[in-house]
Scaffold this active site. Structure first.
Site, mmCIF file in Angstrom:
data_model
loop_
_atom_site.group_PDB
_atom_site.id
_atom_site.type_symbol
_atom_site.label_atom_id
_atom_site.label_comp_id
_atom_site.label_asym_id
_atom_site.label_seq_id
_atom_site.Cartn_x
_atom_site.Cartn_y
_atom_site.Cartn_z
ATOM 1 N N GLU A 155 -9.172 4.923 -4.846
ATOM 2 C CA GLU A 155 -9.307 4.421 -6.208
ATOM 3 C C GLU A 155 -10.596 4.921 -6.849
ATOM 4 O O GLU A 155 -10.658 5.144 -8.063
ATOM 5 C CB GLU A 155 -9.277 2.890 -6.226
ATOM 6 C CG GLU A 155 -9.093 2.302 -7.618
ATOM 7 C CD GLU A 155 -8.727 0.832 -7.600
ATOM 8 O OE1 GLU A 155 -7.535 0.511 -7.746
ATOM 9 O OE2 GLU A 155 -9.640 -0.001 -7.438
ATOM 10 N N HIS B 254 0.295 6.849 20.239
ATOM 11 C CA HIS B 254 1.730 6.769 20.519
ATOM 12 C C HIS B 254 2.537 6.901 19.230
ATOM 13 O O HIS B 254 3.717 6.564 19.198
ATOM 14 C CB HIS B 254 2.042 5.448 21.223
ATOM 15 C CG HIS B 254 1.350 5.325 22.538
ATOM 16 N ND1 HIS B 254 1.935 5.717 23.720
ATOM 17 C CD2 HIS B 254 0.103 4.894 22.855
ATOM 18 C CE1 HIS B 254 1.078 5.501 24.721
ATOM 19 N NE2 HIS B 254 -0.043 5.011 24.215
ATOM 20 N N LYS C 168 -0.090 -0.505 -15.166
ATOM 21 C CA LYS C 168 0.094 -1.852 -15.703
ATOM 22 C C LYS C 168 0.788 -1.807 -17.065
ATOM 23 O O LYS C 168 1.669 -2.611 -17.352
ATOM 24 C CB LYS C 168 -1.274 -2.549 -15.835
ATOM 25 C CG LYS C 168 -1.935 -2.912 -14.523
ATOM 26 C CD LYS C 168 -3.281 -3.568 -14.773
ATOM 27 C CE LYS C 168 -3.978 -3.943 -13.472
ATOM 28 N NZ LYS C 168 -5.306 -4.547 -13.708
#
Length: 522
Positions: free
Chosen positions: A322, A351, A455
């Site tokens: 960000e 793994h 937004k």
């Protein structure tokens, strides 16, 4: 840098440690040339100067005309004089409030002591407290903690169900600087409804952490919430964990908050004036710059070898991406900067995706985080002479060596243990590294215009979805018909109507293709 010969000489040259705070950084496995320090000397000095000005109160976020003051949260003497008392007073107030909750001076509406805390927030307003809760709270904290950190109703329902009747002794922290963040507002309304469903008055269990005069601040005052703590416009969400955003939840869980702040302050002190070759934060920034050629060409894989730091990579994902993921530089040029960050924990990741790190595309560098102390309890040998902690160290060193054999770059950070102090110093280290790197590549690390764009787009979508719902009739309409009627893109109309149908607000008659689907009113 050779990948077959011993690294001992290079290790000695590029290993830096701060014994007084139990920290070290090893950049010897990064493939930079030593001339980097000379070629980047002017940019390094510019970064040091910019940080000095930032800490002194300069407008370091020019797009929003704001100071950037998260460093003041752990050393208020650096702040402008008019802010020092407020910083210190707010910290004291959060710690005093938590102490009163623990002591039973502040009780739930039923007269019982609080047993849980629910944090309602999103982004840095939740992620910082989540990291602290995972990493440094006691095994049996005085208050258990839950989070509404999204606007997913199913997720919130599950948390409310897990609380059960204990919601009656749950304290809720609603965290939003503006008070207008929709996800947090939704979470607050969902929490209010959950309390009401149990016959409880939400206000007597609620605390606001918000900007003075915000919509949330006004709401908390009007409803008579327990108390309010301030958020300041000079502290960004992703760097807010040492403000009331993080300190109140941490204190309620029994964390030594002052040690947490002291760790960050100690790292600030070490990386404020040291020259580049000894400065851990600048070394990180330079390694990011070197590995990614100043353009973020390589991803940062964060591998902490400690379960309690499993959320640290997620925390850094927000802090780094960000802050540095920007379309324009400070001169207005299109640069599309950024560094992708991902990771989980060692040795679990061996793994999983470490296979690709060693044998696949070489588009990354690893940041190992080593914790010297294996456990707090007595040692236990899983086989003669070796403990689980010995294996963990072996896997870290083995993975590091296996990557180096294939010319894969890595940085190793080491701390003595996971504690409030060391988590603070690690956060402080990366915050300053982000600041230095931003200057090296000439971007504003302290705004987030892309977040705001998302937004706005979501607001438009929701408005149009309301129009779609109103337009539905008994005869049924296709997405093309809805789009033409409402001047909405047909694909958007299809997604809106499909969502409405999936949640009982509309009916769908599927066709052979999406274009043939017909939607009608319930």
């Amino acid at each position: 840098m050779s990948t077959t010969s011993s690294h001992w000489d290079r290790f000695q040259k590029f290993f830096v440690r701060y014994p007084q705070i139990g920290f070290s950084i090893d950049i010897s496995r990064m493939s930079f040339e030593e001339s980097l320090f000379e070629t980047q000397a002017p940019a390094i000095e510019k970064a040091f100067a910019a940080m000095k000005e930032l800490e002194a109160g300069a407008i370091a976020n020019p797009d929003e005309g704001r100071m950037v003051g998260h460093y003041w949260l752990r050393n208020s003497s650096l702040a402008p004089a008019e802010l020092r008392a407020e910083i210190d007073g707010t910290l004291d107030a959060t710690l005093d409030f938590a102490a009163d909750v623990h002591a039973g001076k502040i009780l739930a509406a039923n007269g019982q002591k609080f047993t849980r805390v629910l944090v309602v927030g999103i982004g840095g307003s939740a992620l910082g407290p989540q990291l602290v809760a995972q990493a440094i709270t006691p095994a049996n904290p005085p208050l258990a903690i839950d989070f509404f950190d999204n606007t997913d109703p199913d997720g919130m329902d599950r948390i409310v169900a897990q609380m059960g009747d204990e919601i009656a002794t749950t304290l809720t922290l609603v965290i939003s600087k503006s008070g207008g963040t929709k996800e947090t507002r939704n979470g607050m309304l969902e929490a209010e409804a959950a309390y009401k469903a149990k016959g409880l008055e939400f206000a007597k269990h609620a605390v606001a952490v918000t900007g003075l005069g915000s919509e949330l601040d006004k709401h908390a005052i009007a409803q008579g919430w327990l108390t309010r703590f301030p958020m300041w416009d000079w502290v960004g969400g992703r760097t807010s964990v040492m403000s009331a955003v993080g300190t109140i939840a941490a204190a309620l869980q029994g964390v030594d908050v002052r040690q947490f702040l002291a760790g960050a302050a100690a790292m600030d002190e070490e990386t404020r004036t040291r020259p580049a070759r000894e400065n851990a934060a600048m070394l990180l920034a330079l390694m990011w710059f070197s590995a990614g050629k100043g353009k973020g060409a390589k991803d940062m894989v964060v591998l902490p070898y400690k379960d309690r730091l499993v959320l640290f990579s997620k925390y850094l994902q927000q802090l780094v991406m960000e802050s540095l993921g920007k379309e324009h530089d400070l001169d207005g040029n299109v640069v599309n900067q950024g560094i992708a960050v991902y990771g989980n924990k060692g040795s679990t990741d061996q793994h999983a995706y470490v296979q690709q790190l060693r044998d696949g595309v070489n588009n990354f560098f690893v940041t190992f985080i080593q914790v010297a102390k294996a456990r707090d309890t007595a040692g236990f040998e899983v086989e003669p002479g070796f403990t689980s902690g010995d294996y963990l160290q072996g896997f870290l060193r083995g993975t590091r060596a296996a990557l180096a054999e294939k010319g894969r770059e890595s940085i190793t950070l080491s701390v003595e243990e996971v504690s409030a102090f060391t988590l603070g110093l690690l956060i402080g280290l990366f915050e300053r590294a982000v600041g230095y790197y931003a200057t090296l590549v000439n971007v504003n690390a302290y705004h987030q215009p892309g977040v705001e764009a998302g937004k706005k787009a979501a607001t438009t979508f929701l408005k149009q979805m309301g129009e779609v719902l109103s337009a539905l009739s008994g005869a049924g309409l296709t997405a093309d018909e809805l789009g033409a009627k409402l001047n909405v893109d047909a694909e958007d109309a299809w997604h809106m109507a499909s969502h409405l149908a999936a949640n009982g607000k509309a009916k769908i008659v599927p066709g052979e293709t999406p274009a043939a689907d017909r939607f009608s009113a319930v």
